[in-house]
Design a protein around this motif. Structure first.
Motif, PDB file in Angstrom:
ATOM      1  N   HIS A  14     -42.949 -16.279 -25.204  1.00 29.83           N
ATOM      2  CA  HIS A  14     -42.232 -15.388 -24.289  1.00 29.83           C
ATOM      3  C   HIS A  14     -40.723 -15.531 -24.505  1.00 29.83           C
ATOM      4  CE1 HIS A  14     -42.264 -12.735 -20.803  1.00 29.83           C
ATOM      5  NE2 HIS A  14     -41.159 -13.351 -20.440  1.00 29.83           N
ATOM      6  N   VAL A  15     -40.056 -14.401 -24.700  1.00 33.00           N
ATOM      7  CA  VAL A  15     -38.630 -14.355 -24.998  1.00 33.00           C
ATOM      8  C   VAL A  15     -37.920 -13.550 -23.932  1.00 33.00           C
ATOM      9  CG1 VAL A  15     -36.937 -13.445 -26.658  1.00 33.00           C
ATOM     10  CG2 VAL A  15     -38.969 -14.626 -27.480  1.00 33.00           C
ATOM     11  N   LEU A  16     -36.748 -14.011 -23.530  1.00 36.78           N
ATOM     12  CA  LEU A  16     -35.868 -13.254 -22.645  1.00 36.78           C
ATOM     13  C   LEU A  16     -34.872 -12.510 -23.519  1.00 36.78           C
ATOM     14  CD1 LEU A  16     -34.583 -12.488 -19.910  1.00 36.78           C
ATOM     15  CD2 LEU A  16     -33.314 -14.642 -20.025  1.00 36.78           C
ATOM     16  N   VAL A  17     -34.782 -11.202 -23.342  1.00 37.46           N
ATOM     17  CA  VAL A  17     -33.823 -10.370 -24.060  1.00 37.46           C
ATOM     18  C   VAL A  17     -32.759  -9.932 -23.062  1.00 37.46           C
ATOM     19  CG1 VAL A  17     -33.445  -8.243 -25.375  1.00 37.46           C
ATOM     20  CG2 VAL A  17     -35.572  -9.541 -25.680  1.00 37.46           C
ATOM     21  N   ALA A  42     -33.396  -8.340 -19.466  1.00 37.92           N
ATOM     22  CA  ALA A  42     -32.293  -8.481 -18.516  1.00 37.92           C
ATOM     23  C   ALA A  42     -31.177  -7.555 -18.971  1.00 37.92           C
ATOM     24  CB  ALA A  42     -31.798  -9.922 -18.475  1.00 37.92           C
ATOM     25  N   GLU A  43     -30.560  -6.859 -18.020  1.00 37.19           N
ATOM     26  CA  GLU A  43     -29.522  -5.886 -18.331  1.00 37.19           C
ATOM     27  C   GLU A  43     -28.131  -6.491 -18.459  1.00 37.19           C
ATOM     28  OE1 GLU A  43     -29.587  -2.442 -15.820  1.00 37.19           O
ATOM     29  OE2 GLU A  43     -31.775  -2.289 -15.928  1.00 37.19           O
ATOM     30  N   ASP A  44     -27.974  -7.716 -17.992  1.00 34.40           N
ATOM     31  CA  ASP A  44     -26.660  -8.361 -18.081  1.00 34.40           C
ATOM     32  C   ASP A  44     -26.821  -9.873 -17.986  1.00 34.40           C
ATOM     33  OD1 ASP A  44     -26.719  -9.170 -15.274  1.00 34.40           O
ATOM     34  OD2 ASP A  44     -26.125  -7.135 -14.765  1.00 34.40           O
ATOM     35  N   GLU A  50     -30.592 -15.556 -13.827  1.00 35.41           N
ATOM     36  CA  GLU A  50     -31.604 -15.539 -12.768  1.00 35.41           C
ATOM     37  C   GLU A  50     -33.010 -15.613 -13.354  1.00 35.41           C
ATOM     38  OE1 GLU A  50     -30.965 -12.115 -10.294  1.00 35.41           O
ATOM     39  OE2 GLU A  50     -28.905 -12.705  -9.848  1.00 35.41           O
ATOM     40  N   CYS A  51     -33.280 -14.817 -14.394  1.00 37.04           N
ATOM     41  CA  CYS A  51     -34.607 -14.810 -15.020  1.00 37.04           C
ATOM     42  C   CYS A  51     -34.942 -16.166 -15.628  1.00 37.04           C
ATOM     43  CB  CYS A  51     -34.675 -13.749 -16.113  1.00 37.04           C
ATOM     44  SG  CYS A  51     -34.724 -12.059 -15.509  1.00 37.04           S
ATOM     45  N   GLN A  77     -23.912 -21.072 -18.020  1.00 31.89           N
ATOM     46  CA  GLN A  77     -24.585 -21.205 -16.727  1.00 31.89           C
ATOM     47  C   GLN A  77     -26.061 -21.547 -16.895  1.00 31.89           C
ATOM     48  OE1 GLN A  77     -23.869 -18.120 -13.855  1.00 31.89           O
ATOM     49  NE2 GLN A  77     -21.667 -18.081 -14.280  1.00 31.89           N
ATOM     50  N   LEU A  78     -26.704 -20.900 -17.862  1.00 33.26           N
ATOM     51  CA  LEU A  78     -28.110 -21.185 -18.130  1.00 33.26           C
ATOM     52  C   LEU A  78     -28.292 -22.649 -18.483  1.00 33.26           C
ATOM     53  CD1 LEU A  78     -30.397 -18.869 -20.128  1.00 33.26           C
ATOM     54  CD2 LEU A  78     -30.324 -21.269 -20.716  1.00 33.26           C
TER      55      LEU A  78
END
Length: 140
Positions: A14-17, A42-44, A50-51, A77-78
């Motif tokens: 699973h990847v976050l884009v 994610a749009e930004d 958050e995700c 931040q991540l």
């Protein structure tokens, strides 16, 4: 990588884009799907942070230039949030139309682990995923 830190072999990768351009998000999602990898979009940068706090991820593809929280600050931040929560380090790969020679030092200083120049091919994406230990199907 030992078994304690290896991604769960029973679940798909699973990847976050994190990408502000809608067409680029759709293209990345389709490319990942063709490689057997699921993704969250994610749009930004703020949405990406958050995700990342609530979704189990194998990798983050982070656009550098987004409105609001850019990719560099989102990565900082991540990283800080994951460390504070005791979560494992997830690879973050910069996605940009820029040049690695120019953007690379800032990306590494922010805690990014790799660089993927846009536009990228399916094979380049697959190579990036494999480089960072993300299981995927063959390209093509």
């Amino acid at each position: 990588m030992d078994d304690a830190t290896a991604p769960d072999a029973g679940r798909p990768a699973h990847v976050l884009v994190a990408e502000d351009h809608p067409v680029n998000r759709v293209v990345a999602q389709a490319m990942l799907a063709s490689l057997g990898v699921s993704c969250t979009l994610a749009e930004d940068g703020g949405e990406a942070v958050e995700c990342a706090a609530v979704v189990e991820l194998d990798l983050v593809l982070m656009d550098l230039h987004m409105p609001g929280l850019d990719g560099l600050e989102a990565t900082r931040q991540l990283r800080a949030n994951a460390e504070a929560a005791g979560r494992p380090r997830v690879p973050v790969v910069a996605m940009t139309g820029g040049d690695e020679a120019v953007d690379g030092p800032d990306c590494r200083a922010a805690g990014m682990d790799g660089f993927l120049a846009k536009p990228f091919t399916l094979e380049a994406l697959r190579a990036c995923l494999l480089q960072h230990g993300v299981r995927c199907a063959s390209a093509g």
